[in-house]
Write an enzyme that holds these catalytic residues in place. Sequence first.
Site, mmCIF file in Angstrom:
data_model
loop_
_atom_site.group_PDB
_atom_site.id
_atom_site.type_symbol
_atom_site.label_atom_id
_atom_site.label_comp_id
_atom_site.label_asym_id
_atom_site.label_seq_id
_atom_site.Cartn_x
_atom_site.Cartn_y
_atom_site.Cartn_z
ATOM 1 N N MET A 335 0.844 -1.192 0.000
ATOM 2 C CA MET A 335 0.000 0.000 0.000
ATOM 3 C C MET A 335 0.877 1.239 0.000
ATOM 4 O O MET A 335 1.808 1.363 0.790
ATOM 5 C CB MET A 335 -0.926 -0.001 1.230
ATOM 6 C CG MET A 335 -1.817 1.240 1.332
ATOM 7 S SD MET A 335 -2.894 1.412 -0.107
ATOM 8 C CE MET A 335 -3.079 3.191 -0.168
ATOM 9 N N GLU A 336 0.545 2.186 -0.895
ATOM 10 C CA GLU A 336 1.410 3.318 -1.200
ATOM 11 C C GLU A 336 1.291 4.483 -0.232
ATOM 12 O O GLU A 336 1.544 5.650 -0.621
ATOM 13 C CB GLU A 336 1.112 3.825 -2.613
ATOM 14 C CG GLU A 336 -0.298 4.418 -2.821
ATOM 15 C CD GLU A 336 -1.332 3.433 -3.319
ATOM 16 O OE1 GLU A 336 -2.352 3.864 -3.867
ATOM 17 O OE2 GLU A 336 -1.107 2.214 -3.139
ATOM 18 N N GLU A 370 4.710 0.916 -5.987
ATOM 19 C CA GLU A 370 4.338 1.798 -4.875
ATOM 20 C C GLU A 370 5.078 3.132 -4.917
ATOM 21 O O GLU A 370 4.513 4.172 -4.558
ATOM 22 C CB GLU A 370 4.590 1.089 -3.541
ATOM 23 C CG GLU A 370 3.949 -0.280 -3.401
ATOM 24 C CD GLU A 370 2.469 -0.299 -3.739
ATOM 25 O OE1 GLU A 370 1.791 0.727 -3.535
ATOM 26 O OE2 GLU A 370 1.986 -1.338 -4.205
ATOM 27 N N GLU A 392 -4.189 2.886 -10.609
ATOM 28 C CA GLU A 392 -3.549 1.578 -10.542
ATOM 29 C C GLU A 392 -3.028 1.104 -11.900
ATOM 30 O O GLU A 392 -2.000 0.432 -11.970
ATOM 31 C CB GLU A 392 -4.517 0.546 -9.956
ATOM 32 C CG GLU A 392 -4.937 0.828 -8.529
ATOM 33 C CD GLU A 392 -3.760 0.814 -7.554
ATOM 34 O OE1 GLU A 392 -2.647 0.407 -7.934
ATOM 35 O OE2 GLU A 392 -3.965 1.217 -6.395
#
Length: 904
Positions: A335-336, A370, A392
């Site tokens: 998760m970025e 990410e 995305e």
Amino acid sequence: MGKGFYISKTVGIVGIVLAAGALATITALPVVYSQEKSKNNEVKSTDPTMAPSNEPWDQWRLPQTLSPKIYNITLWPRLQPDPTGLYIFTGLSSLVFRCVEKTNLILIHSNKLNMTKHPTLIGLGGKPAPTIESIVMHTKTQYMAIHLKEELTAGESYELYTEFLGELSDDLGGFYRSEYYENGIKKVVATTQMQATDARKAFPCFDEPAMKAVFHITLNHDPATVALSNGVVIDEVNITVDDTLVTRTTFAPTEVMSTYLLAFIVSDFIFIEQNIENLQIRIFARQEAINAGQGEYALSVTGPILKFFEKYYNVPYPLPKSDQIALPDFNTGAMENWGLITYRETALLYDEEISSNENKERIITVISHELAHQWFGNLVTVRWWNDLWLNEGFATYVEYLGADEAEPDWNIKDLIVLNDVHKVFAIDALASSHPLSSKEEEIQRPEQITEMFDTISYSKGASVLRMLSTFLTEKVFTQGLQTYLDHFKFNNTVYTDLWEHLQKAVDSSGTTLPKTVQEIMDRWILQMGFPVVTINTATGQITQEHFLLDPETKPDSGLYQFHGQKKKQYNPYTGCYRKLVSLNITVIFTDTTGLTMMMKTGNAYLMFSRLQDSIPVINRAQIIDDAFNLAKAGIIEMTLALRTTLFLASETEYMPWESALDNLDYFYLMFDRTEVYGPMQTYIGNQVKNLFDYFTRLTNWEDVPPGHTDQYNQVNALRVACSTGLEACTTLVKTWFQQWMENPNVNPIKANLRSAVYCSAIAAGGEEEWNFAWEMFEKATVASEKDKLRAAMACATEPWLLNRYLKYTLDPEKIRKQDATSTIISIASNVVGQPLAWDFVRANWEYIFNEYGGKSYLFPNLISGVTNRFSTPFELEQVCDLPNNCYIYLTVILYSRNLYLNVS
């Protein structure tokens, strides 16, 4: 967000201070949680089943009357359970917001939080704030509605103060806990996963991506632990709160950002670091993992990738630090979070002796993905989740570019064809596919947002952006991208904003296009599917139509076929039947864009012989994939598609082999329970024998091939040779595994080959081999090794062993929650385990649905995985009988098997 949970290809067939005043009302924390669950201070709850209305609290989107500016958040997670066994966190929040339009209602997201003190409101412009009349919690829409006696004044700013308590549960969402053992001692981590709609589980907030604000985070934590958040630490002091010694860590305020990108973590992890041009880069993980050097590879590639993206975007990295942390329990791949990226251990940690080449590629591509988001997604953010594909899909495309910068010898950019283009062809060729972008009003509820995180958004998004970059040229594409990021930094966009900037770049370059960028791309973004192009070489006539694996299943009809019966397409969300829009596709011909093309001359089909001598490797792979898809659709004979595999006997390149094996998987799924299976095994065995012999001569199975994809193909050779019964292969893997069993402290199996060897040896063995694998799994300290063993144990052929293994997935002490669904899928991929897995899922449906039904990847993949072999009307009816509207997850089931379940 990184791509979903990962299953190895080689197994495929197989803080804070809570000031004294803030805590004055909490005198007995061990019992407060249970008290607050039954009684909130003057806060009412609503019935979640009540009928919807036109009231704003019954709408899924926030009204645009208020705009958040600054959050001051203080949190205290307890890493020890209370006497009832619950793990809790307490917090306070001071939110400064501006009134945009006059209103007597403050509507703010809050989910599973108990208010421990009545919220207060003050005015910041010299005027007193209106008096709070009542507070109502709307659990269905996850709002706290604060009703005021008078109206807020437009243009004025106010401060809302709340104190709250929540559970630090193990559900992998919001503010949650992760547990692991180190040196026999149980450790607990408090960590976060906010995307897409779980920040509201951590503190009351305006939890929409366009509601950006500045966040001031403070964490209280045990002095033996360390606290992390998006910003750098600006103060750290030991204090006593409610007779408890804690460390108060205060972080620098964030940049203006969305709630879903927040992160805060408390653990006893350690780190390694380096500084590049005043940028601090750190890798955090369990002490044992860092001390073993497992973070070194990630640290070595992060700097080069960051520097590449600075150049690519022409925007300096916007933060003073880049922290990355590997978590024992994590829902997705990564998760970025801005400045504090969270990962599964397998997506960040690498052990030179134990991890495979595939693990290494996984790490570098996820890191690249990410880091790409730190600009595209974080600095500039899509306005709403209907445009998730842009976020995305873009990161998926450029992850290959960033990885190529760090590992230039891998030629990794070509692999997007196998990993994304071909993969999404199989899904976008279904009548149940969907456009990349939807209207905002069509994506409202949290579960609808969750659905957007699928292969279409990631892989088709990447494919069409790659296509766009190709026909615009990379120079024009990056020029438009750079002006887009500069113009919208710290703001929100819709996807057409990117088209406008790309069009400006096209115009300034002098490039001529047949239509505008938006006109070209809208055909790919607003419509599902892709075309099949037919060229009549005798007349030169070119025609195209929407490619579907079953042409009779037309999306524009609003109907689907069920063995001759027409059934309306039912939407379980609305209870309505829907009609799909018709297609009108414009084709841009460019090199290797992945457009499916079949050339005809009358009734004679072009035959592809001696493919490896005359056609580039990437196109050899593409021809095979196209041929099989065309055959599934009935456009060409299946025998023609199968003939493209004849040349494999002399093929030594990875991409054609992988394309063929991916397509032949379908045949295994359909025929491994029939009389066709034997001849098919014989044929594939004959084709792979030369490849097995090639690597025997080249490496003698003791050396690692020099090329990146050659290493993959060595694994393919071993895996397929063993699965088709080649005696030399079976003897080899059984010997290696037996040597390991005799000396468990020395594993003789090469890292790249372990997945294939483990699976083959366990399949050929019995209880002794399985129990040894389980023992090694429990002892393993490297996450990638645990994953290999976990998947391989699903290869057992004894039903009782597989049933025992299935029961293990219900016990988080045995199989982590993050791994439970993928373990079931692995068992279902085994022809012996498939019916066992299907019965297990149905028998434990309530538990499985409650635990994983809301997770972005876990549940949809589970349903797809356990039904992969279904090919009869009876089996389809079994799927339709599943409870809880499971249809919302069925988008990749039963394709090209004359069975279709085409629902939203």
